[in-house]
Design a protein around this motif. Structure first.
Motif, PDB file in Angstrom:
ATOM      1  N   VAL A  71       4.719 -18.983  -5.895  1.00 56.46           N
ATOM      2  CA  VAL A  71       4.700 -17.528  -5.741  1.00 56.46           C
ATOM      3  C   VAL A  71       5.274 -17.113  -4.385  1.00 56.46           C
ATOM      4  N   TYR A  72       6.141 -16.119  -4.446  1.00 51.10           N
ATOM      5  CA  TYR A  72       6.740 -15.485  -3.270  1.00 51.10           C
ATOM      6  C   TYR A  72       6.458 -13.998  -3.372  1.00 51.10           C
ATOM      7  N   PHE A  73       6.392 -13.340  -2.230  1.00 50.98           N
ATOM      8  CA  PHE A  73       6.287 -11.885  -2.251  1.00 50.98           C
ATOM      9  C   PHE A  73       7.192 -11.321  -1.164  1.00 50.98           C
ATOM     10  N   THR A  74       7.742 -10.145  -1.447  1.00 51.22           N
ATOM     11  CA  THR A  74       8.549  -9.458  -0.442  1.00 51.22           C
ATOM     12  C   THR A  74       7.757  -8.279   0.098  1.00 51.22           C
ATOM     13  N   ARG A  75       8.086  -7.949   1.325  1.00 53.37           N
ATOM     14  CA  ARG A  75       7.517  -6.753   1.966  1.00 53.37           C
ATOM     15  C   ARG A  75       8.665  -5.938   2.532  1.00 53.37           C
ATOM     16  N   ASP A  76       8.762  -4.702   2.084  1.00 53.82           N
ATOM     17  CA  ASP A  76       9.657  -3.754   2.725  1.00 53.82           C
ATOM     18  C   ASP A  76       9.140  -3.643   4.158  1.00 53.82           C
ATOM     19  N   THR A  77      10.018  -3.827   5.135  1.00 52.98           N
ATOM     20  CA  THR A  77       9.569  -3.923   6.521  1.00 52.98           C
ATOM     21  C   THR A  77      10.448  -3.057   7.414  1.00 52.98           C
ATOM     22  N   HIS A  78       9.839  -2.040   7.992  1.00 52.81           N
ATOM     23  CA  HIS A  78      10.558  -1.149   8.897  1.00 52.81           C
ATOM     24  C   HIS A  78       9.876  -1.137  10.261  1.00 52.81           C
ATOM     25  N   GLN A  79      10.591  -0.597  11.232  1.00 52.29           N
ATOM     26  CA  GLN A  79      10.084  -0.488  12.598  1.00 52.29           C
ATOM     27  C   GLN A  79       9.833   0.983  12.927  1.00 52.29           C
ATOM     28  N   ASP A  80       9.320   1.238  14.116  1.00 47.30           N
ATOM     29  CA  ASP A  80       8.984   2.608  14.524  1.00 47.30           C
ATOM     30  C   ASP A  80      10.190   3.545  14.532  1.00 47.30           C
TER      31      ASP A  80
ATOM     32  N   ASN B 225       0.809  -1.217   0.000  1.00 45.30           N
ATOM     33  CA  ASN B 225       0.000   0.000   0.000  1.00 45.30           C
ATOM     34  C   ASN B 225       0.842   1.266   0.000  1.00 45.30           C
ATOM     35  N   ASP B 226       1.891   1.323   0.814  1.00 42.00           N
ATOM     36  CA  ASP B 226       2.687   2.555   0.885  1.00 42.00           C
ATOM     37  C   ASP B 226       3.394   2.888  -0.423  1.00 42.00           C
ATOM     38  N   PHE B 227       3.652   1.894  -1.272  1.00 41.78           N
ATOM     39  CA  PHE B 227       4.304   2.162  -2.560  1.00 41.78           C
ATOM     40  C   PHE B 227       3.305   2.382  -3.689  1.00 41.78           C
ATOM     41  N   VAL B 228       2.032   2.049  -3.443  1.00 43.37           N
ATOM     42  CA  VAL B 228       1.013   2.226  -4.471  1.00 43.37           C
ATOM     43  C   VAL B 228       0.260   3.537  -4.249  1.00 43.37           C
ATOM     44  N   ASP B 229      -0.388   3.666  -3.091  1.00 49.44           N
ATOM     45  CA  ASP B 229      -1.179   4.882  -2.857  1.00 49.44           C
ATOM     46  C   ASP B 229      -0.940   5.477  -1.472  1.00 49.44           C
ATOM     47  N   GLY B 230       0.146   5.055  -0.828  1.00 42.79           N
ATOM     48  CA  GLY B 230       0.455   5.540   0.510  1.00 42.79           C
ATOM     49  C   GLY B 230       1.604   6.532   0.509  1.00 42.79           C
ATOM     50  N   ALA B 231       2.419   6.461   1.537  1.00 45.06           N
ATOM     51  CA  ALA B 231       3.481   7.437   1.791  1.00 45.06           C
ATOM     52  C   ALA B 231       4.423   7.647   0.607  1.00 45.06           C
ATOM     53  N   LEU B 232       4.750   6.589  -0.123  1.00 48.19           N
ATOM     54  CA  LEU B 232       5.657   6.696  -1.278  1.00 48.19           C
ATOM     55  C   LEU B 232       4.964   6.267  -2.571  1.00 48.19           C
ATOM     56  N   GLY B 233       3.638   6.313  -2.569  1.00 42.77           N
ATOM     57  CA  GLY B 233       2.879   5.931  -3.753  1.00 42.77           C
ATOM     58  C   GLY B 233       2.997   6.970  -4.851  1.00 42.77           C
ATOM     59  N   TYR B 234       2.593   6.563  -6.044  1.00 51.18           N
ATOM     60  CA  TYR B 234       2.634   7.478  -7.177  1.00 51.18           C
ATOM     61  C   TYR B 234       1.510   7.130  -8.151  1.00 51.18           C
ATOM     62  N   PRO B 235       1.011   8.113  -8.888  1.00 51.10           N
ATOM     63  CA  PRO B 235      -0.064   7.857  -9.850  1.00 51.10           C
ATOM     64  C   PRO B 235       0.377   6.826 -10.891  1.00 51.10           C
ATOM     65  N   GLY B 236      -0.461   5.849 -11.096  1.00 50.61           N
ATOM     66  CA  GLY B 236      -0.170   4.799 -12.070  1.00 50.61           C
ATOM     67  C   GLY B 236       0.264   3.490 -11.436  1.00 50.61           C
ATOM     68  N   ALA B 237       0.768   3.517 -10.209  1.00 58.69           N
ATOM     69  CA  ALA B 237       1.208   2.283  -9.552  1.00 58.69           C
ATOM     70  C   ALA B 237       0.040   1.320  -9.375  1.00 58.69           C
ATOM     71  N   GLU B 238      -1.149   1.858  -9.151  1.00 55.52           N
ATOM     72  CA  GLU B 238      -2.329   1.015  -8.948  1.00 55.52           C
ATOM     73  C   GLU B 238      -2.728   0.251 -10.205  1.00 55.52           C
ATOM     74  N   THR B 239      -2.312   0.740 -11.367  1.00 51.95           N
ATOM     75  CA  THR B 239      -2.689   0.083 -12.624  1.00 51.95           C
ATOM     76  C   THR B 239      -1.983  -1.261 -12.811  1.00 51.95           C
ATOM     77  N   LEU B 240      -0.967  -1.535 -12.029  1.00 53.58           N
ATOM     78  CA  LEU B 240      -0.253  -2.812 -12.118  1.00 53.58           C
ATOM     79  C   LEU B 240      -1.001  -3.928 -11.394  1.00 53.58           C
TER      80      LEU B 240
ATOM     81  N   GLY C 164       3.197  -4.239  10.307  1.00 52.67           N
ATOM     82  CA  GLY C 164       1.864  -4.327  10.878  1.00 52.67           C
ATOM     83  C   GLY C 164       0.917  -3.209  10.468  1.00 52.67           C
ATOM     84  N   SER C 165       1.441  -2.138   9.878  1.00 52.36           N
ATOM     85  CA  SER C 165       0.589  -1.011   9.488  1.00 52.36           C
ATOM     86  C   SER C 165      -0.150  -1.320   8.187  1.00 52.36           C
ATOM     87  N   THR C 166      -1.148  -0.506   7.884  1.00 53.95           N
ATOM     88  CA  THR C 166      -1.866  -0.639   6.620  1.00 53.95           C
ATOM     89  C   THR C 166      -0.920  -0.453   5.437  1.00 53.95           C
TER      90      THR C 166
END
Length: 177
Positions: free
Chosen positions: A43-52, A12-27, A71-73
């Motif tokens: 199938v495998y998926f990665t998650r960029d994962t940071h702490q507080d 979410n943060d790379f599509v329409d969140g903190a670092l999102g950008y127009p067009g990312a949702e089209t993927l 754990g965040s949205t």
């Protein structure tokens, strides 16, 4: 043939969140379709994962935008991609840097032992997609590494094109360009 799909940081943060950008949702629809085509066990998926404390890290000092806090949205996978990953039982890999950490036993324990072909899709092409293409090429030196250009992207289209060229230069096959 042992074929696997790796969905890189389609969160979410790379599509329409903190670092999102127009067009990312089209993927989203295309990535979800590809996940379902590969199916269970492939199938495998990665998650960029940071702490507080993200802003206190090296990355946080260079990119002072809080994102993908575990754990965040924003950390969750986006839309139909999330549903497709759940449907096929995709394996998730949390990573605290751009590429997967092959020195982490938790990561290596879930990766396939062998691979003939690995395809990558997701975000962001010039940071995490390219980093994971390099990591996977190092882990599976005989495997064919593929990046689907139609299902990856960047906020910077020129940088996206440059990184696709760079990946081709180190023998990653770029398709759907």
């Amino acid at each position: 043939m042992k074929r696997f799909l790796f969905v890189i940081d389609y969160q979410n943060d790379f599509v329409d969140g903190a670092l999102g950008y127009p067009g990312a949702e089209t993927l989203d629809e295309g990535i979800a379709r590809k996940i379902r085509e590969y199916g269970a066990g492939q199938v495998y998926f990665t998650r960029d994962t940071h702490q507080d404390d993200y802003l206190d890290t090296r990355e946080g000092k260079l990119l002072p935008v809080t994102h993908c806090i575990e754990g965040s949205t924003g950390w969750q996978l986006y839309g139909e991609t999330a549903r497709a990953c759940a449907e096929v039982g995709a394996v998730g890999i949390n990573k605290c840097s751009f590429g997967m950490d092959l020195s982490d036993p938790a990561v290596t324990a879930v990766l396939p032992e062998e691979a003939d072909e690995i395809e990558l899709v997701g975000l962001v092409s010039h940071i995490c997609v390219v980093s994971n293409a390099v990591v996977l090429q190092a882990r599976y030196p005989q495997a064919r590494i593929i990046v689907d250009a139609a299902l990856t992207g960047s906020v910077d289209p020129a940088m996206n094109e440059k990184v696709l060229d760079v990946m081709e230069s180190f023998q990653v096959k770029v398709i759907n360009r």
